[in-house]
Design an enzyme around this catalytic site. Sequence first.
Site, PDB file in Angstrom:
ATOM      1  N   GLU A   1       0.286  -2.600   2.767  1.00 30.87           N
ATOM      2  CA  GLU A   1       0.189  -3.299   1.400  1.00 30.87           C
ATOM      3  C   GLU A   1       1.302  -4.310   1.220  1.00 30.87           C
ATOM      4  O   GLU A   1       2.386  -4.072   1.416  1.00 30.87           O
ATOM      5  CB  GLU A   1       0.429  -2.213   0.212  1.00 30.87           C
ATOM      6  CG  GLU A   1       0.463  -2.729  -0.997  1.00 30.87           C
ATOM      7  CD  GLU A   1       0.390  -1.267  -2.249  1.00 30.87           C
ATOM      8  OE1 GLU A   1       0.041  -1.897  -3.350  1.00 30.87           O
ATOM      9  OE2 GLU A   1       0.703  -0.270  -1.784  1.00 30.87           O
TER      10      GLU A   1
ATOM     11  N   CYS B   1      -3.214   2.034  -1.058  1.00 30.90           N
ATOM     12  CA  CYS B   1      -2.168   2.924  -1.675  1.00 30.90           C
ATOM     13  C   CYS B   1      -2.897   3.820  -2.696  1.00 30.90           C
ATOM     14  O   CYS B   1      -3.526   4.723  -2.411  1.00 30.90           O
ATOM     15  CB  CYS B   1      -1.210   2.291  -2.166  1.00 30.90           C
ATOM     16  SG  CYS B   1       0.462   3.332  -2.232  1.00 30.90           S
TER      17      CYS B   1
ATOM     18  N   LYS C   1      -7.354  -3.805  -4.700  1.00 33.60           N
ATOM     19  CA  LYS C   1      -6.898  -2.497  -5.035  1.00 33.60           C
ATOM     20  C   LYS C   1      -7.453  -2.220  -6.499  1.00 33.60           C
ATOM     21  O   LYS C   1      -7.414  -3.025  -7.598  1.00 33.60           O
ATOM     22  CB  LYS C   1      -5.356  -2.487  -5.067  1.00 33.60           C
ATOM     23  CG  LYS C   1      -4.848  -1.299  -5.537  1.00 33.60           C
ATOM     24  CD  LYS C   1      -3.013  -1.221  -5.263  1.00 33.60           C
ATOM     25  CE  LYS C   1      -2.547   0.052  -5.599  1.00 33.60           C
ATOM     26  NZ  LYS C   1      -0.919  -0.354  -5.491  1.00 33.60           N
TER      27      LYS C   1
ATOM     28  N   SER D   1      33.071  10.586  -2.724  1.00 36.32           N
ATOM     29  CA  SER D   1      33.437   9.344  -2.070  1.00 36.32           C
ATOM     30  C   SER D   1      33.432   9.561  -0.605  1.00 36.32           C
ATOM     31  O   SER D   1      33.350   8.516   0.268  1.00 36.32           O
ATOM     32  CB  SER D   1      34.857   8.872  -2.418  1.00 36.32           C
ATOM     33  OG  SER D   1      35.893   9.628  -2.376  1.00 36.32           O
TER      34      SER D   1
END
Length: 538
Positions: free
Chosen positions: A41, A150, A113, A304
């Site tokens: 897509e 989709c 679509k 971290s």
Amino acid sequence: MKIAIAQINSFLGAFEANRKKIEAFCKKAEKHSCDLIIFPESALFGYHPVDLLERPSIVDAQLRELKKLQKKIPKNLKVLVGAITHNPKSNGKPFLNAAVLLSKNKSPKIFAKELLPTYDVFDEGRHIQPGDLSKNIFSFKGKKILVTICEDIWAWTLPGQKHSNYAQNPLLKIKPGNVDLVVNLSASPFTDKKMKWRQFVTSKTATHFKAPLIYVNMVGAQDEIIFDGASLFTSKKGQLLQQCERFQEDFQVIEPFSSPVPQKRHQPNVHHLRKDAILLGISDFLKKTGLSQVHLGLSGGLDSALVACLATEALGPQKVTAFALPGPYSSSQSLRLARKLAKNLKISFLKIEITSTYKHLLAVLEKTLGSIPFGTVQENLQARLRALCLMAYANKNNSLLLNTSNKSEMATGYTTLYGDLCGGLCPIGDLLKTEVKQMAKTIYAHVIPQEIISRPPSAELRPHQKDTDSLPPYPILDPIVEKLVENYKGTHTSTGRQVLKMLMKSEFKRWQAPPILKISNHAFGRGRRFPIASKAIF
């Protein structure tokens, strides 16, 4: 009939580069004697275009590349490629999210679509007009092929749902006997639970039509959204027969009307899946923003430490710099552990002491404001001085500052605005603290010192501080956050109410947070739109 799956990583707005990549895959398909090649897509435009579609000139530039593409495709190959096209009608939204069928010296065919998602990160109806799926069938080599895009195959009621997200399923307008093959062009974002739903909707669609289905998904990352590929081929009985690689480009050839043998694939555990998604998110973010190096504050804590490991694996140690920024309440253990981890990772390690600057600034403030009892002012000054140093390095070296906040902290507002919340990208902001620990133990225990993994979390902004001074223990907190944020459910316990109040009152911080790589069903960021000014705490 031989059909090629072209699982490519498109670059949003880089129409010429996307077109050239599409041409290269077309040549590969020609070498394999393919009859048709299918791209994801919006493969030519990139996805998600969001408000780039406010500028018609951008769409026109893409369409010029589409014309060039048609001239370059091999003579005996049909190409089905996702693109944004103009709505031919005078009313409605200006554009279509389309699959364009290209053939040499023939007019393109446009398949639009129909189902335009408006949930989570999606808002396609803002600029795009829905199509009509019943018109998306073309004949090729004696077979009738239904083209879907989709969301068009996602109107089924999913397992565990009471009803579909859509009032009507457009697939039901089409008689099963009129379809020999279903193809689906997708740009379906990764989540750690998405694959089982994809396999359900593709299987359901295939069995409904009693026709094989080819699903071609985008790969790559765009801002906070990660596309994992995993394109697949399903038999008419709904059996998964073939699957492309995840998190990388792939090219595979399908013979949908032969009798293929199902492939056996190893399914990685959820921690490795999340890790691979985040690695792609970091590397693509840098490539697509034009940056080449990152840095972060390395505190000696777990968050971290994990970000340092992820960045190093994604980019290589030569592109990662870690800073220790000890202040008046930092322990010597934190500095030692940060230095040890940097050595294990072979990344650059720099130290900037902020204590004297903190004391001087506090004295300047008290000279004007009067005596300030110890509290939030002093704690946040330390966090913001660290951010000041890290952003100075970003400016000097054109380096991307990686934020190291996790989802538990984000949800409760346990973070300092313009302090430890600053950065250009937040790689682990969609991982709960317990998930951070699990990933560190499962994947990076060989480089992260055990002391970092096992020590109690602390911001070290006041003497003997622990996260549990301000928050419930993470094994209690995280299920509540998951329930409130990812599952949209309420809470009735006193601790749950406490967390809900923290969540709702800290929205102003999340509006100013860096982009958070999305790996869950519901992440903080553009897919979660809560107001700042609201009395709604329910």
